[in-house]
Design an enzyme around this catalytic site. Structure first.
Site, PDB file in Angstrom:
ATOM      1  N   SER A  40      43.371  60.446  61.272  1.00 39.71           N
ATOM      2  CA  SER A  40      43.227  61.580  60.368  1.00 39.71           C
ATOM      3  C   SER A  40      44.505  61.734  59.556  1.00 39.71           C
ATOM      4  CB  SER A  40      42.973  62.846  61.193  1.00 39.71           C
ATOM      5  OG  SER A  40      43.067  64.027  60.421  1.00 39.71           O
ATOM      6  N   TYR A  87      43.194  69.633  67.516  1.00 42.58           N
ATOM      7  CA  TYR A  87      42.748  68.505  66.689  1.00 42.58           C
ATOM      8  C   TYR A  87      43.955  67.669  66.255  1.00 42.58           C
ATOM      9  CZ  TYR A  87      40.317  65.938  62.980  1.00 42.58           C
ATOM     10  OH  TYR A  87      39.785  64.940  62.196  1.00 42.58           O
TER      11      TYR A  87
END
Length: 253
Positions: free
Chosen positions: A145, A158
Site C-alpha cells: 500500500s 492498516y
C-alpha cells in the site's frame, strides 16, 4: 532470449478475488493464460469472478475462508494446492481496513485487521511456499500500500499491517530466493475501490490526494494487472524482494 510474460500452464491463487483489485488481478492473470483459484471470505463470493474468467475460455475455481481464522486460512492453502496439484503463483490480496482515531481504536479491530492483512499472508505463504521450494519454482505477490511508506490518518492497524507486508516480502525473498521462489509486492496508489470509498467521498481529502498524483487521476483496479502479470511471469525471474509502486507517480511528488 525472448521475454516470457505468458502464464500458460500455471495455477494462481488470488485471495480477496470477489471484487475490486482482487478481481482485476485474477482476470489479468487469466488473460495471460493462468488457471486461477479465486478465494473470498464468503461462499459463492467469487462466483462473478469465476464466470468472467470462464468467459475468457480459461479455467477458474472458487474457494472461501475467513482470513481472520488461522486454521481456516491454512485449510484454504491446502484446498487450493489440491485442486490442480500445485500453486505456481500466490497473490496475497485479501485485506480489510478499519478507521478510527488512534486514541479510540478498538483492540478487537486492531487484532482483526492484523489477522486478515498480515497473519493470513504469512500462513498462506508458509504452506504454499513449502511446495514451491520443493519444486524449485514459484512466485508470491503480496499487496502492499502507499501506507507501507507513510502513516496515514486514523488507520493505525492498516498502516502497521502494510508496513509488515513490506517487511515480510523482503524476509521471505531473502530465505527463498535460493530456491528460485521470488517474493515481491505491489503497492497500489489511490485506487477506486470499496476500501478507499471513504476517501473518495471526502471532497477535501480526495482533492489533496489528486493534487499529488502526477497522472492527475485516481487509479483503476485494472491499472495493476500489468504489474501482477510481470511479477508472476518468467520475465521477472531476477526480481526479488521488491515493492513495486503502481501509483500514477504519487510517491515521486
Amino acid at each position: 532470449m525472448a521475454l516470457n510474460f505468458q502464464l500458460n500452464g500455471k495455477t494462481a491463487l488470488v485471495t480477496g478475488a470477489s471484487r475490486g483489485i482482487g478481481q482485476a488481478l485474477a482476470l489479468g492473470l487469466a488473460q495471460s493464460g493462468a488457471t486461477v483459484v479465486c478465494a473470498s471470505s464468503r461462499a459463492s463470493g467469487c462466483d462473478d469472478t469465476v464466470e468472467k474468467i470462464k468467459a475468457l475460455g480459461k479455467d477458474a475455481y472458487a474457494l472461501s475462508a475467513d482470513l481472520s481464522d488461522a486454521a481456516a486460512t491454512e485449510s484454504l492453502a491446502k484446498e487450493a494446492l489440491a485442486i490442480t496439484g500445485c500453486i505456481d503463483i500466490l497473490v496475497n490480496n485479501g485485506g480489510t481496513i478499519y478507521r478510527a482515531p488512534a486514541t479510540e481504536f478498538p483492540l478487537e479491530q486492531w487484532k482483526n485487521v492484523m489477522q486478515v492483512n498480515i497473519d493470513s499472508a504469512f500462513i498462506l505463504s508458509q504452506v504454499i511456499g513449502k511446495s514451491m521450494i520443493a519444486r524449485k519454482c514459484g512466485k508470491i505477490i503480496n499487496i502492499a500500500s502507499m501506507l507501507s511508506y507513510s502513516g496515514g490518518i486514523t488507520v493505525p492497524a492498516y498502516t502497521a499491517s502494510k508496513h509488515a507486508i513490506a517487511g515480510l516480502t523482503k524476509a521471505l525473498a531473502n530465505e527463498w530466493g535460493q530456491h528460485n521462489v521470488q517474493v515481491n509486492a505491489i503497492a497500489p496508489g489511490y485506487i477506486r475501490t470499496d476500501n478507499t470509498q471513504a476517501l473518495q467521498d471526502d471532497n477535501e481529502r480526495s482533492s489533496e490526494i489528486l493534487k499529488r498524483i502526477p497522472a492527475n487521476r485516481w487509479g483503476e483496479a485494472e491499472d495493476l494487472q500489468g504489474a501482477a502479470v510481470f511479477l508472476a511471469s518468467d520475465a521477472s525471474a531476477y526480481v526479488n524482494g521488491h515493492i513495486l509502486a503502481v501509483d500514477g507517480g504519487f510517491l515521486a511528488r
